[in-house]
Design an enzyme around this catalytic site. Structure first.
Site, short mmCIF file in Angstrom:
data_model
loop_
_atom_site.label_atom_id
_atom_site.label_comp_id
_atom_site.label_asym_id
_atom_site.label_seq_id
_atom_site.Cartn_x
_atom_site.Cartn_y
_atom_site.Cartn_z
N GLU A 74 27.08 15.33 -5.14
CA GLU A 74 25.87 15.43 -5.88
C GLU A 74 25.73 16.68 -6.51
O GLU A 74 24.74 16.86 -7.36
CB GLU A 74 24.80 15.26 -4.58
N SER A 358 -20.79 -14.88 4.40
CA SER A 358 -22.07 -14.34 4.68
C SER A 358 -22.28 -12.97 5.40
O SER A 358 -23.19 -12.26 5.41
CB SER A 358 -23.11 -15.34 5.03
#
Length: 831
Positions: A74, A358
């Protein structure tokens, strides 16, 4: 070229390159402690160290081969550069424009990206990453950077960090990894899904050997070591090794962990991965709002299947949240029925978003309307359809109520406790769609969306009548958010989003997050008091009637049912607690019929147990000195006149509660007195015996619909007849049926003999020999403006008198009257 470089230099100087390293890194490796406080005493609840997908490994415990493998593949100049590798960066630029793929990020840059979670493919993001990498190198040593990197790097299959990967793939601690295993783990980084050793072993082996070759080229391993490792076959673990038996936490603990992670990430602009690492291994002290006894009770309640109602469909799922009604602090959570078997599992109380039906109305419609003085307790609306859509030969009526009944003149009080959709739609029209939506957002209903495209590209929005007036939301809301919104009522208008913790401190004692002192006023004390009184009636005589808890303490709340029938809600509260309950199936199918809303049943069972455990509690809700009581006529919302007391249905006078100054002041003009035959139960004609005749109060309401609609109060309505129109004498029709022409309908009750029919019994006795030459007359009466007003005979039907009638346009159908050649002139009462 020089100008470009100069511009780039100026641009980079303006980039925010500062990083909160301690927050980003999370002081990883330290134990986090979670506390709960009861009666002022702090008690340690549990400790966290490591997550399901991350276990910290100190740098000294990592094999040299592992560190070298990552560096070799890396960032082989890791120990030489100061955060960025100019050669690699320039090579990446050249290859980018040449169409090749070549990574230019150093380990330091990768760490910055992993910690911040920023990965946009933009020049600005890349330059910001470079500047932050340089800053990071100034603050931390190479070993500290490498340690952070190896404990944060993602290694596929949900693994963050090399220790987790070692356990996942090889069933061993990281310090026990062989050379080839170290290279195999390092091989994953470039493309985790492609080089996963368990799912793509051949790809991983090829990449692993590339890592080993690079290690050999850089002198990290010998030729012999390279050849031996490259030819070795990996032996993967059959299952992930667990360092210790996993303790299953409560739903509340899951919620507080999730809350702290989310708020750390939002406040400090870090990735969720970094925030999670801080929570699990950052040495935090988290002070929760948990009531341990209540949570234990709730856990036991949800384990017992007998506590949940069932029908022929089965036993639906359920979830509940209990919140302190005085502070907004969450005390207990149940995320599903049965025994909890995993940590951080999907919680139906906090993560599921369902249609509230509701149950949304008190927040979206009635609270903002009362707060703005757009309505009062006694405001009257006509419960009739609001919209008619042509559908072939008929019409589709909207909205529909549940049950499918239109009642006619309805007060706000009755509309709330009977959950009348039409009234909610009309009140929403007064509030305004955007205003209602904004209020819901302020009340913490984060699931409502202004605009959202579904999977088919259709744009959905909750800034509409169906979502706001009836809770038919686009996405849905959570039980937690719904229960939280209702806290404004027992808190007398103040609101703070419900919270699971009060304080979170860092390892060094720094206060990172806090709750409990951020309440804001959404509605006045008077509005909150009136809303609670309205919602108490839901429990006393409305859709939540029958709660046993109401026998020991005042209870208020609102039920809700989704259009699909797949969701049942009850958000109820007492002076001490708000408890939100949802019932339904995960797949959203209709749960079927129940004698009582199953969410109400579960609420009652939970809260009875809560109050059984309380030694002392407040039985009544707080009241505002600014709220006064007043009587009113339920058909007009005004003070009662003499005609109101003469209504054929009996008493029409109730007591309501109003902000001081908004109580009724005018007298009812909706009721009118009409001569009525009490024996034949019809409007009296001239020939009705006087001993039969009384003064009856009927309702002066102007309605006009394109089709027939059944309205329960239609048989009690009164309309002026134009000059020259005689009463209809059919026993199944109202006396004014003849004016229903040209596609106009005024509503019917669907009864065989409506109360507002004309007295054909006495009329036909004396008119059978008459002919069509009989003079036509008009049936009418003057409106009453006070209890002392009188009627005169014969009155004139004028525009001025008609204009004072309650006018509502809606779609109700009344059967056309058959014409008759017999006319008569009825008398009106002499007062």
């Amino acid at each position: 070229m020089g100008a470009v470089a100069a511009s780039l230099f100026v641009y980079m100087k303006n980039i925010d390159s500062e990083l909160d390293i301690e927050m980003l890194a999370g002081n990883l490796g330290l134990t986090t402690k979670i506390y709960h406080v009861k009666n002022g005493e702090e008690t340690e609840l549990l400790r966290l160290h490591g997550t399901e997908n991350r276990i910290w490994a100190d740098i000294e415990d990592l094999p040299e081969n592992l560190k070298n493998a990552f560096i070799a593949i890396e960032d082989h100049r890791f120990y030489e550069h100061s955060g960025i590798d100019l050669k690699r960066t320039l090579g990446a630029v050249v290859n980018f424009f040449g169409g090749k793929s070549y990574g230019g990020s150093t380990i330091t840059q990768q760490l910055v990206k992993n910690l911040t979670g920023e990965n946009e493919v933009t020049v600005k993001r890349k330059l910001t990453e470079i500047m932050r990498a340089l800053k990071l190198e100034e603050k931390l040593s190479k070993e500290e950077i490498l340690e952070l990197y190896l404990n944060n790097v993602y290694l596929s299959s949900g693994c963050f960090g090399v220790q987790t990967a070692a356990e996942k793939y090889f069933g061993k601690n990281v310090g026990e990894l062989s050379l080839e295993e170290c290279a195999s783990i390092a091989a994953i980084v470039q493309n985790p899904s492609r080089f996963d050793p368990a799912r793509k072993p051949e790809n991983n082996k090829e990449r692993r050997n590339t890592v080993l070759l690079r290690m050999h080229e850089l002198g990290y391993i010998s030729e012999a070591e390279y050849r031996t490792a490259a030819s070795a076959e990996l032996s993967l673990a059959e299952q992930e090794m667990k360092s210790k038996a996993e303790e299953i936490h409560s739903w509340f603990v899951d919620a507080v962990i999730e809350d702290v992670i989310a708020e750390l990430a939002a406040k400090y602009s870090i990735s969720r991965e970094s925030a999670s690492a801080s929570v699990y291994s950052g040495g935090l002290s988290i002070y929760t709002t948990l009531d341990a006894d209540m949570q234990n009770m709730l856990d036991e309640f949800y384990k017992n299947a007998k506590n949940f109602p069932k029908n022929e469909v089965g036993t639906p799922e359920s979830a509940a949240v209990i919140i302190d009604a005085k502070t907004g602090a969450i005390r207990a959570i149940a995320g599903g029925r049965g025994e909890k078997t995993a940590n951080r599992a999907f919680c139906l109380a906090t993560k599921a978003q369902r249609s509230p039906g509701s149950a949304l109305k008190p927040i979206s419609v009635y609270a903002p309307a009362i707060e703005k003085n757009l309505i009062t307790w006694a405001s009257v609306f006509d419960d009739v359809p609001v919209k008619f859509t042509k559908n072939g030969s008929g019409y589709t009526l909207w909205p529909k109520n549940n049950p499918r009944i239109y009642s006619g003149l309805t007060t706000v009080n009755k509309a709330v406790y009977n959950s009348v959709n039409t009234v909610a739609v009309n009140v929403l029209g007064k509030v305004g769609l955007q205003s209602s939506f904004n209020f819901c957002k302020k009340a913490g209903l984060s699931g409502l969306v202004a605009s959202k495209a579904d999977e088919n590209g259709q744009v959905l929005s909750d800034i509409a009548a169906a979502p706001l007036a009836m809770g038919a939301t686009s996405v849905g809301v959570s039980v937690r958010d719904m229960a939280g919104a209702y806290t404004m009522f027992p808190r007398m208008g103040e609101f703070e989003r419900p919270y699971t913790f009060t304080k979170v401190y860092g390892a060094d004692g720094t206060l990172l997050l806090s709750h409990g002192d951020d309440a804001e006023r959404l509605i006045s004390e008077e509005s909150a008091d009136i809303m609670t009184r309205l919602l108490k009636n839901v429990v006393i005589k409305g859709t939540a009637k029958g709660l046993s808890l109401a026998n020991r303490v005042e209870v208020a709340g609102k039920t809700g049912t989704s259009n699909s029938g797949g969701d049942r809600w009850f958000i109820g509260y007492t002076p001490e607690y708000v408890c939100g309950v949802w019932s339904g199936y995960r797949d959203g199918r209709d749960i079927g019929e129940y004698k009582q809303n199953p969410a109400c049943t579960v609420f009652d069972g939970i809260m009875e147990r809560v109050y059984d455990s309380l030694e002392a509690y407040t039985k009544k809700f707080p009241q505002s000195a600014g709220v006064v009581a007043s009587s009113y006529c339920v058909d007009s919302g005004e003070l009662a006149s003499r005609a109101c007391h003469a209504d054929l249905r009996g008493n029409r006078i109730e007591t309501g509660y109003f902000k001081r100054g908004t109580e009724p002041k005018a007298h009812c003009t909706t009721h009118v007195l009409v001569r009525y035959d009490k024996v034949t139960h019809a409007i009296a004609c001239e020939k009705c015996p006087e001993e039969n005749v009384i003064n009856a109060g009927l309702l002066r309401v102007n309605r006009s619909f394109p089709c027939d609609v059944r309205i329960t109060d239609s048989q009690y309505t009164y309309m002026y007849l134009p000059m020259g129109v005689s009463p209809a004498t059919e026993e199944n029709l109202p006396y004014f049926a003849k004016i229903q022409t040209g596609g106009k309908y005024y509503g019917s009750s669907g009864v065989a003999k409506p109360k507002n029919r004309y007295c054909r019994e006495h009329f036909l006795e004396t008119t059978t020999a008459q002919t069509t030459t009989t003079p036509q007359t008009t049936v009418t009466t003057l409106p009453h403006t006070s209890s002392s007003s009188k009627t005169t005979f014969p009155p004139q039907s004028t525009a001025s008198s008609a204009s004072r009638a309650t006018t509502v346009t809606t779609n109700t159908t009344v059967t056309h009257a058959q014409t008759t050649s017999v006319q008569a002139q009825p008398k009106l009462p002499n007062n």
